[in-house]
Design a protein around this motif. Structure first.
Motif, PDB file in Angstrom:
ATOM      1  N   ALA A   6       0.835  -1.197   0.000  1.00 12.79           N
ATOM      2  CA  ALA A   6       0.000   0.000   0.000  1.00 12.79           C
ATOM      3  C   ALA A   6       0.872   1.249   0.000  1.00 12.79           C
ATOM      4  O   ALA A   6       0.603   2.212  -0.706  1.00 12.79           O
ATOM      5  CB  ALA A   6      -0.923   0.001   1.215  1.00 12.79           C
ATOM      6  N   TYR A   7       1.968   1.220   0.779  1.00 18.65           N
ATOM      7  CA  TYR A   7       2.857   2.372   0.848  1.00 18.65           C
ATOM      8  C   TYR A   7       3.456   2.668  -0.523  1.00 18.65           C
ATOM      9  O   TYR A   7       3.493   3.796  -0.965  1.00 18.65           O
ATOM     10  CB  TYR A   7       3.970   2.116   1.862  1.00 18.65           C
ATOM     11  CG  TYR A   7       5.007   3.196   1.868  1.00 18.65           C
ATOM     12  CD1 TYR A   7       6.260   2.975   1.307  1.00 18.65           C
ATOM     13  CD2 TYR A   7       4.731   4.442   2.390  1.00 18.65           C
ATOM     14  CE1 TYR A   7       7.220   3.961   1.284  1.00 18.65           C
ATOM     15  CE2 TYR A   7       5.675   5.444   2.374  1.00 18.65           C
ATOM     16  CZ  TYR A   7       6.915   5.198   1.821  1.00 18.65           C
ATOM     17  OH  TYR A   7       7.863   6.174   1.796  1.00 18.65           O
ATOM     18  N   HIS A   8       3.923   1.646  -1.223  1.00 20.55           N
ATOM     19  CA  HIS A   8       4.550   1.857  -2.514  1.00 20.55           C
ATOM     20  C   HIS A   8       3.552   2.296  -3.584  1.00 20.55           C
ATOM     21  O   HIS A   8       3.946   2.821  -4.601  1.00 20.55           O
ATOM     22  CB  HIS A   8       5.312   0.602  -2.962  1.00 20.55           C
ATOM     23  CG  HIS A   8       6.503   0.341  -2.095  1.00 20.55           C
ATOM     24  ND1 HIS A   8       7.585   1.186  -2.050  1.00 20.55           N
ATOM     25  CD2 HIS A   8       6.771  -0.648  -1.221  1.00 20.55           C
ATOM     26  CE1 HIS A   8       8.468   0.732  -1.202  1.00 20.55           C
ATOM     27  NE2 HIS A   8       8.008  -0.383  -0.683  1.00 20.55           N
ATOM     28  N   HIS A   9       2.286   2.094  -3.334  1.00 24.52           N
ATOM     29  CA  HIS A   9       1.269   2.561  -4.273  1.00 24.52           C
ATOM     30  C   HIS A   9       0.701   3.913  -3.869  1.00 24.52           C
ATOM     31  O   HIS A   9      -0.284   4.370  -4.411  1.00 24.52           O
ATOM     32  CB  HIS A   9       0.128   1.531  -4.379  1.00 24.52           C
ATOM     33  CG  HIS A   9       0.520   0.342  -5.174  1.00 24.52           C
ATOM     34  ND1 HIS A   9       1.155  -0.725  -4.611  1.00 24.52           N
ATOM     35  CD2 HIS A   9       0.407   0.078  -6.481  1.00 24.52           C
ATOM     36  CE1 HIS A   9       1.397  -1.628  -5.550  1.00 24.52           C
ATOM     37  NE2 HIS A   9       0.963  -1.159  -6.694  1.00 24.52           N
ATOM     38  N   LEU A  17      -3.802   8.974   7.693  1.00 26.56           N
ATOM     39  CA  LEU A  17      -4.948   9.861   7.960  1.00 26.56           C
ATOM     40  C   LEU A  17      -6.101   9.077   8.582  1.00 26.56           C
ATOM     41  O   LEU A  17      -6.709   9.520   9.562  1.00 26.56           O
ATOM     42  CB  LEU A  17      -5.410  10.545   6.672  1.00 26.56           C
ATOM     43  CG  LEU A  17      -4.563  11.709   6.180  1.00 26.56           C
ATOM     44  CD1 LEU A  17      -4.974  12.106   4.765  1.00 26.56           C
ATOM     45  CD2 LEU A  17      -4.657  12.896   7.121  1.00 26.56           C
ATOM     46  N   THR A  18      -6.408   7.923   8.030  1.00 28.69           N
ATOM     47  CA  THR A  18      -7.505   7.099   8.545  1.00 28.69           C
ATOM     48  C   THR A  18      -7.232   6.646   9.972  1.00 28.69           C
ATOM     49  O   THR A  18      -8.112   6.722  10.838  1.00 28.69           O
ATOM     50  CB  THR A  18      -7.741   5.887   7.619  1.00 28.69           C
ATOM     51  OG1 THR A  18      -8.081   6.377   6.317  1.00 28.69           O
ATOM     52  CG2 THR A  18      -8.859   5.006   8.133  1.00 28.69           C
ATOM     53  N   ALA A  19      -6.008   6.202  10.227  1.00 27.63           N
ATOM     54  CA  ALA A  19      -5.648   5.790  11.593  1.00 27.63           C
ATOM     55  C   ALA A  19      -5.735   6.976  12.546  1.00 27.63           C
ATOM     56  O   ALA A  19      -6.225   6.850  13.680  1.00 27.63           O
ATOM     57  CB  ALA A  19      -4.249   5.181  11.608  1.00 27.63           C
ATOM     58  N   ALA A  20      -5.287   8.142  12.105  1.00 33.35           N
ATOM     59  CA  ALA A  20      -5.351   9.345  12.945  1.00 33.35           C
ATOM     60  C   ALA A  20      -6.802   9.715  13.252  1.00 33.35           C
ATOM     61  O   ALA A  20      -7.133  10.070  14.389  1.00 33.35           O
ATOM     62  CB  ALA A  20      -4.637  10.508  12.253  1.00 33.35           C
ATOM     63  N   LEU A  21      -7.661   9.626  12.262  1.00 33.70           N
ATOM     64  CA  LEU A  21      -9.080   9.935  12.478  1.00 33.70           C
ATOM     65  C   LEU A  21      -9.701   8.969  13.483  1.00 33.70           C
ATOM     66  O   LEU A  21     -10.523   9.380  14.316  1.00 33.70           O
ATOM     67  CB  LEU A  21      -9.837   9.918  11.146  1.00 33.70           C
ATOM     68  CG  LEU A  21      -9.487  11.072  10.202  1.00 33.70           C
ATOM     69  CD1 LEU A  21     -10.024  10.802   8.807  1.00 33.70           C
ATOM     70  CD2 LEU A  21      -9.994  12.402  10.742  1.00 33.70           C
ATOM     71  N   ALA A  38       2.397   5.095  13.014  1.00 30.92           N
ATOM     72  CA  ALA A  38       3.296   4.271  12.184  1.00 30.92           C
ATOM     73  C   ALA A  38       3.182   2.805  12.582  1.00 30.92           C
ATOM     74  O   ALA A  38       3.112   1.922  11.721  1.00 30.92           O
ATOM     75  CB  ALA A  38       4.740   4.760  12.336  1.00 30.92           C
ATOM     76  N   ARG A  39       3.134   2.565  13.891  1.00 31.01           N
ATOM     77  CA  ARG A  39       2.993   1.193  14.384  1.00 31.01           C
ATOM     78  C   ARG A  39       1.679   0.593  13.890  1.00 31.01           C
ATOM     79  O   ARG A  39       1.636  -0.533  13.401  1.00 31.01           O
ATOM     80  CB  ARG A  39       3.046   1.168  15.917  1.00 31.01           C
ATOM     81  CG  ARG A  39       2.978  -0.233  16.517  1.00 31.01           C
ATOM     82  CD  ARG A  39       2.843  -0.196  18.039  1.00 31.01           C
ATOM     83  NE  ARG A  39       1.749   0.617  18.523  1.00 31.01           N
ATOM     84  CZ  ARG A  39       0.445   0.291  18.459  1.00 31.01           C
ATOM     85  NH1 ARG A  39       0.082  -0.838  17.896  1.00 31.01           N
ATOM     86  NH2 ARG A  39      -0.481   1.092  18.950  1.00 31.01           N
ATOM     87  N   ARG A  40       0.599   1.362  13.988  1.00 27.86           N
ATOM     88  CA  ARG A  40      -0.711   0.882  13.534  1.00 27.86           C
ATOM     89  C   ARG A  40      -0.702   0.557  12.042  1.00 27.86           C
ATOM     90  O   ARG A  40      -1.375  -0.366  11.603  1.00 27.86           O
ATOM     91  CB  ARG A  40      -1.794   1.933  13.795  1.00 27.86           C
ATOM     92  CG  ARG A  40      -2.162   2.106  15.230  1.00 27.86           C
ATOM     93  CD  ARG A  40      -3.089   3.315  15.373  1.00 27.86           C
ATOM     94  NE  ARG A  40      -3.414   3.589  16.741  1.00 27.86           N
ATOM     95  CZ  ARG A  40      -4.628   3.435  17.266  1.00 27.86           C
ATOM     96  NH1 ARG A  40      -5.626   3.030  16.517  1.00 27.86           N
ATOM     97  NH2 ARG A  40      -4.840   3.710  18.531  1.00 27.86           N
ATOM     98  N   ALA A  41       0.023   1.368  11.267  1.00 28.68           N
ATOM     99  CA  ALA A  41       0.085   1.158   9.820  1.00 28.68           C
ATOM    100  C   ALA A  41       1.119   0.110   9.435  1.00 28.68           C
ATOM    101  O   ALA A  41       1.200  -0.290   8.274  1.00 28.68           O
ATOM    102  CB  ALA A  41       0.397   2.475   9.116  1.00 28.68           C
ATOM    103  N   GLY A  42       1.940  -0.314  10.398  1.00 29.95           N
ATOM    104  CA  GLY A  42       2.941  -1.332  10.123  1.00 29.95           C
ATOM    105  C   GLY A  42       4.121  -0.822   9.322  1.00 29.95           C
ATOM    106  O   GLY A  42       4.692  -1.559   8.512  1.00 29.95           O
TER     107      GLY A  42
END
Length: 189
Positions: A6-9, A17-21, A38-42
């Motif tokens: 997902a990051y590379h795309h 943003l979604t995790a922050a919300l 960052a931890r939540r997003a892996g």
């Protein structure tokens, strides 16, 4: 592995943003930590900083997105009262954005994207009150204060007892009807 893909795309920004919300909706904007996101997003702890630089940058991006969504919602209003309903509806649908949008101490004051989004929201408010009284600024303050106050009280659950299960949008309309009726008939109010 999915997160890396997902990051590379280009999806890491949206994932952060979604995790922050989610964090803001649950615990408020002061609970945000870029390391936790960052931890939540892996991803590495430095990855969010690549997109937002710091916490203020992330909150500013949320506020800008929120103002864009609010301006679009207000643009659908068919009347001044409907504008208020759209405002309340927006706050109920996007409570995390709403919590951040009006907190200047959390945001970057010189952000161009935020300034442009705020201006779109402001323009929608000004357009809705055009021709309502001699003082345009006072009319905007009155309409905005009423809708914003109601939305804030709604989100903080201070209206729960007064609403008594009623739909908030209908309650807001009843409030405006009562207020405007009282203003039109000062002897009865």
């Amino acid at each position: 592995m999915t997160t890396e893909r997902a990051y590379h795309h280009g999806d890491l920004r949206r994932a952060i943003l979604t995790a922050a919300l989610d964090v803001i909706a649950a615990d408020g904007p002061t609970a945000l930590s870029l390391r936790d996101l960052a931890r939540r997003a892996g991803v590495s702890h430095a990855a969010p900083a690549h997109h937002f630089k710091d916490r203020a940058g992330l909150l500013t991006a949320i506020a800008a997105e929120g103002h864009g969504l609010l301006a679009a919602a207000l643009g659908e209003a068919e009347s001044l009262r409907d504008l208020g309903v759209q405002y309340v509806r927006f706050a109920a649908a996007y409570p995390a954005h709403f919590q951040v949008m009006f907190r200047p101490e959390l945001l970057r004051p010189d952000d161009q994207e935020l300034a442009a989004a705020r201006e779109r929201t402001r323009n929608q408010l000004h357009t809705a009150v055009t021709g309502r009284g001699a003082d345009q600024a006072t009319a905007v303050m009155a309409a905005w204060s009423m809708a914003h106050g109601f939305a804030t009280l709604l989100l903080s659950r201070n209206l729960d007892g007064l609403l008594d299960g009623r739909d908030p949008e209908q309650a807001f309309l009843a409030l405006t009807n009562e207020l405007f009726q009282s203003a039109a008939n000062p002897a009865t109010g």
